[in-house]
Design a protein around this motif. Sequence first.
Motif, PDB file in Angstrom:
ATOM      1  N   ASN A  80      38.021  75.385  62.902  1.00 52.76           N
ATOM      2  CA  ASN A  80      39.313  75.641  63.878  1.00 52.76           C
ATOM      3  C   ASN A  80      40.207  74.539  63.883  1.00 52.76           C
ATOM      4  OD1 ASN A  80      37.659  73.923  65.392  1.00 52.76           O
ATOM      5  ND2 ASN A  80      36.688  75.311  66.820  1.00 52.76           N
ATOM      6  N   ALA A  82      44.025  72.692  66.079  1.00 52.46           N
ATOM      7  CA  ALA A  82      44.546  72.777  67.334  1.00 52.46           C
ATOM      8  C   ALA A  82      46.058  73.092  66.838  1.00 52.46           C
ATOM      9  CB  ALA A  82      44.665  71.456  67.961  1.00 52.46           C
ATOM     10  N   LEU A 239      39.755  69.909  74.892  1.00 52.57           N
ATOM     11  CA  LEU A 239      39.629  69.259  73.638  1.00 52.57           C
ATOM     12  C   LEU A 239      38.667  68.286  73.880  1.00 52.57           C
ATOM     13  CD1 LEU A 239      40.626  68.964  70.565  1.00 52.57           C
ATOM     14  CD2 LEU A 239      41.852  67.046  71.519  1.00 52.57           C
ATOM     15  N   ILE A 241      36.244  64.964  73.581  1.00 49.17           N
ATOM     16  CA  ILE A 241      36.525  63.849  72.651  1.00 49.17           C
ATOM     17  C   ILE A 241      35.063  62.967  72.908  1.00 49.17           C
ATOM     18  CG2 ILE A 241      37.837  61.873  71.658  1.00 49.17           C
ATOM     19  CD1 ILE A 241      40.150  63.531  72.746  1.00 49.17           C
ATOM     20  N   ILE A 250      34.877  65.144  67.939  1.00 47.81           N
ATOM     21  CA  ILE A 250      35.913  65.808  68.650  1.00 47.81           C
ATOM     22  C   ILE A 250      35.311  67.408  68.667  1.00 47.81           C
ATOM     23  CG2 ILE A 250      38.071  67.046  68.176  1.00 47.81           C
ATOM     24  CD1 ILE A 250      39.334  64.670  67.910  1.00 47.81           C
ATOM     25  N   THR A 262      33.489  67.925  65.383  1.00 46.34           N
ATOM     26  CA  THR A 262      33.537  67.051  63.975  1.00 46.34           C
ATOM     27  C   THR A 262      33.221  65.511  64.191  1.00 46.34           C
ATOM     28  OG1 THR A 262      35.221  68.947  63.699  1.00 46.34           O
ATOM     29  CG2 THR A 262      35.368  66.781  62.283  1.00 46.34           C
ATOM     30  N   PHE A 264      33.373  62.162  63.204  1.00 40.97           N
ATOM     31  CA  PHE A 264      34.031  61.083  62.168  1.00 40.97           C
ATOM     32  C   PHE A 264      33.497  59.829  61.965  1.00 40.97           C
ATOM     33  CE2 PHE A 264      37.423  64.284  63.735  1.00 40.97           C
ATOM     34  CZ  PHE A 264      37.885  64.601  62.415  1.00 40.97           C
ATOM     35  N   PHE A 337      44.194  62.892  62.533  1.00 34.88           N
ATOM     36  CA  PHE A 337      44.135  62.368  63.995  1.00 34.88           C
ATOM     37  C   PHE A 337      45.302  62.371  64.939  1.00 34.88           C
ATOM     38  CE2 PHE A 337      41.222  60.322  61.149  1.00 34.88           C
ATOM     39  CZ  PHE A 337      40.096  60.456  61.651  1.00 34.88           C
ATOM     40  N   GLY A 339      46.159  65.986  64.757  1.00 37.82           N
ATOM     41  CA  GLY A 339      46.285  67.530  65.077  1.00 37.82           C
ATOM     42  C   GLY A 339      47.275  68.384  64.405  1.00 37.82           C
ATOM     43  N   MET A 392      42.733  54.699  67.166  1.00 36.05           N
ATOM     44  CA  MET A 392      41.321  55.103  68.023  1.00 36.05           C
ATOM     45  C   MET A 392      39.902  54.162  67.522  1.00 36.05           C
ATOM     46  SD  MET A 392      41.909  58.168  69.337  1.00 36.05           S
ATOM     47  CE  MET A 392      39.982  58.731  69.352  1.00 36.05           C
ATOM     48  N   LYS A 405      45.532  56.285  77.752  1.00 36.56           N
ATOM     49  CA  LYS A 405      46.019  57.600  78.301  1.00 36.56           C
ATOM     50  C   LYS A 405      46.836  57.520  79.491  1.00 36.56           C
ATOM     51  CE  LYS A 405      45.223  59.274  74.453  1.00 36.56           C
ATOM     52  NZ  LYS A 405      46.473  59.719  73.426  1.00 36.56           N
ATOM     53  N   TYR A 423      52.490  61.679  72.188  1.00 36.53           N
ATOM     54  CA  TYR A 423      51.703  63.028  71.761  1.00 36.53           C
ATOM     55  C   TYR A 423      52.798  64.158  72.434  1.00 36.53           C
ATOM     56  CZ  TYR A 423      50.255  63.979  76.553  1.00 36.53           C
ATOM     57  OH  TYR A 423      50.095  64.194  77.702  1.00 36.53           O
TER      58      TYR A 423
HETATM   59  C1  EGU Z   1      41.244  65.561  65.267  1.00 34.15           C
HETATM   60  C2  EGU Z   1      40.242  66.328  64.570  1.00 34.15           C
HETATM   61  C3  EGU Z   1      43.064  63.086  71.046  1.00 34.15           C
HETATM   62  C4  EGU Z   1      41.262  68.418  65.518  1.00 34.15           C
HETATM   63  C5  EGU Z   1      44.407  62.287  68.856  1.00 34.15           C
HETATM   64  C6  EGU Z   1      44.267  63.081  70.764  1.00 34.15           C
HETATM   65  C7  EGU Z   1      42.187  66.263  66.336  1.00 34.15           C
HETATM   66  C8  EGU Z   1      42.326  67.614  66.375  1.00 34.15           C
HETATM   67  C9  EGU Z   1      45.136  62.697  70.018  1.00 34.15           C
HETATM   68  C10 EGU Z   1      40.376  67.771  64.605  1.00 34.15           C
HETATM   69  C11 EGU Z   1      42.275  62.587  69.714  1.00 34.15           C
HETATM   70  C12 EGU Z   1      43.066  61.966  68.647  1.00 34.15           C
HETATM   71  C13 EGU Z   1      46.203  65.268  69.599  1.00 34.15           C
HETATM   72  C14 EGU Z   1      46.739  66.574  70.192  1.00 34.15           C
HETATM   73  C15 EGU Z   1      44.724  66.290  68.496  1.00 34.15           C
HETATM   74  C16 EGU Z   1      45.069  63.588  72.293  1.00 34.15           C
HETATM   75  C17 EGU Z   1      47.178  64.084  69.928  1.00 34.15           C
HETATM   76  C18 EGU Z   1      43.031  65.557  66.942  1.00 34.15           C
HETATM   77  C19 EGU Z   1      43.024  67.905  67.325  1.00 34.15           C
HETATM   78  C20 EGU Z   1      47.128  61.717  70.011  1.00 34.15           C
HETATM   79  C21 EGU Z   1      39.579  69.722  64.311  1.00 34.15           C
HETATM   80  N1  EGU Z   1      45.197  65.267  68.575  1.00 34.15           N
HETATM   81  N2  EGU Z   1      43.685  66.549  67.637  1.00 34.15           N
HETATM   82  N3  EGU Z   1      46.428  63.025  70.034  1.00 34.15           N
HETATM   83  O1  EGU Z   1      46.204  63.442  72.686  1.00 34.15           O
HETATM   84  O2  EGU Z   1      48.265  64.406  70.105  1.00 34.15           O
HETATM   85  O3  EGU Z   1      44.110  64.581  72.707  1.00 34.15           O
HETATM   86  O4  EGU Z   1      39.217  68.412  63.896  1.00 34.15           O
HETATM   87  F1  EGU Z   1      41.179  62.193  69.871  1.00 34.15           F
HETATM   88  S1  EGU Z   1      45.417  67.700  69.412  1.00 34.15           S
HETATM   89 CL1  EGU Z   1      42.259  61.530  67.378  1.00 34.15          CL
HETATM   90 CL2  EGU Z   1      47.641  67.075  71.469  1.00 34.15          CL
END
Ligand code: EGU
Length: 492
Positions: A80, A82, A239, A241, A250, A262, A264, A337, A339, A392, A405, A423
Amino acid sequence: MGPQKSAEVSRITEDGDMMGGDVSDDLIIASGERKVAIVGGGLVGALNACYLARRGVEVHVYEYRGDIRQMEHVPGRSINLALSHRGRSALARVGLEDLVIQQHGIPMYGRMIHATDGRKKVIPYGKAGQCIYSVGRRYLNETMLSEAETHPNVHLHFNHKLLHSDLKTGHMVFESNGQEVQADADLILGCDGAYSAVRRQMMKAPRFNYSQTYIPHGYMELCIPPTATGQFAMEPNYLHIWPRGEFMMIALPNQDRTWTVTLFMPFAVFDRITTPDELLEFFRENYRDAIPLIGEEKLIKDFFSNRASPLVSVKCSPYHSPKALIMGDAAHAMVPFYGQGMNAGFEDCLLLDDLLTKHDMDLERVLPEYTEVRNPDAEAICDLAMYNYVEMRHLVNSRAFLMRKALDSFLHTFFPNSWTPLYSMVSFTRVRYHQAIAHKERQDKIVFGGVMTLAAALAAGVAYLAQRGDLWRSATEVVNEQARLALSRLGL
Ligand code: EGU
Ligand code: FAD
């Protein structure tokens, strides 16, 4: 251009390198006589087929795999993904956004951060209701293929692997069920992923820029099944984490109430886990709360029957040849990282569509402008994803992650019009990626100014209270060290 030959089956007669054939001077696709070949029927290829179908041109999609709609199990990458604003906008233009989101998307309104001790904290993505969606790769791919196929001018060719191509003439050679198949097109769209065969051909042209980086981390997908009563085992609309510095996990929800988790970590760490005991020990230490969710037995079985997959980042330019264009991962594979890989690839389709309209399908204008406009943004999101990978790892625990955050959210809440977290610009707007970086750099300077002002005030206060003695020396050292760190982060 003369009448098009349809795909024909023949034996190989040449050695494969097909550069330097005749160059057609007619690159204009006028309605009624043009043919577009899309190499790769993955996410970006399938969406591109929907876009081109609407222009009435003859579209041929050549996909290496079989028809996933007829397969019981589809091997390969992440189950899947995002889906955020950019991807949604691209689906909307071909009328697929509502279908994908409402029928098969699971909204995620924020991140749910799991601390080592099992405590959880939510950090919302934005104002109430703002969310991203977890969508199944397979469902998404099948939906787009089926939509494309409703157009009589679209032809899907499965089990066709591109072997050779001539990007000046539009000639292609495929391998299909042990046979050589030849085809020609006015335009070849290389949507064949991170290890693109079309890009490999482009690399033979002079002055083609290329760089790739494998990061030390690999990823492995595990699964959290539904509870005994058939429910999601964790709060579904987030989501999830587990940030742990060098390691990270994740989880995204699936339609069937399972979770795809997943993991990592560096390949070296994967390699060090060789027995069930070592695995359980590792999970008890880092992801204790996930053990009962996955189940000990299932965790052991899945971990040892899987192997970690590599993560590659690719930058190149230009994206076009006289009769070809690479899009999606073929042009800009990135670490996951942010998405954004699929979202950026979908946005590629939007840009191509805009340019085809703007230049009335004159490829001689469209292709160079596509490279010119897209390259700075594609490289920007590759950089952002890589930067986030590095960051990260430095956020050693969930507290550091939460603080980071929280600062962003705090500023966004108090200055909603002037402070937009990065983000947020990436996932909830279509601000060009390279402009999002420029915006962030301006904001960082403001925060840096604030931090320095505070530090100066602090230093003055400390100096006043302890004019002599060791306290003064250690305090100045701390301030100087902070200033040095801040400056080096800004690259000054
Ligand atoms: C990694 C693997 C949280 C799916 C970056 C955020 C991701 C996804 C983030 C995967 C994190 C990381 C963002 C989204 C998303 C967060 C984001 C990372 C979906 C900066 C299926 N990242 N991911 N950032 O903000 O903008 O939630 O495998 F852990 S969605 Cl690494 Cl918005
Ligand atoms: P692909 O999906 O790889 O499709 C390429 C297709 O071309 C395949 O079907 C392949 O069979 C075919 N092909 C290859 N070679 C040939 C050939 N020689 N001849 C014919 N056909 C060929 N992105 C997001 O936006 N959000 C996320 O949450 C997200 N999470 C991710 C998590 C992980 C672990 C990974 C690895 C990636 C993630 N991505 C995410 C990125 C996303 O998976 C890719 O960006 C996306 O799949 C790119 O689509 P594509 O069509 O360009 O390439």
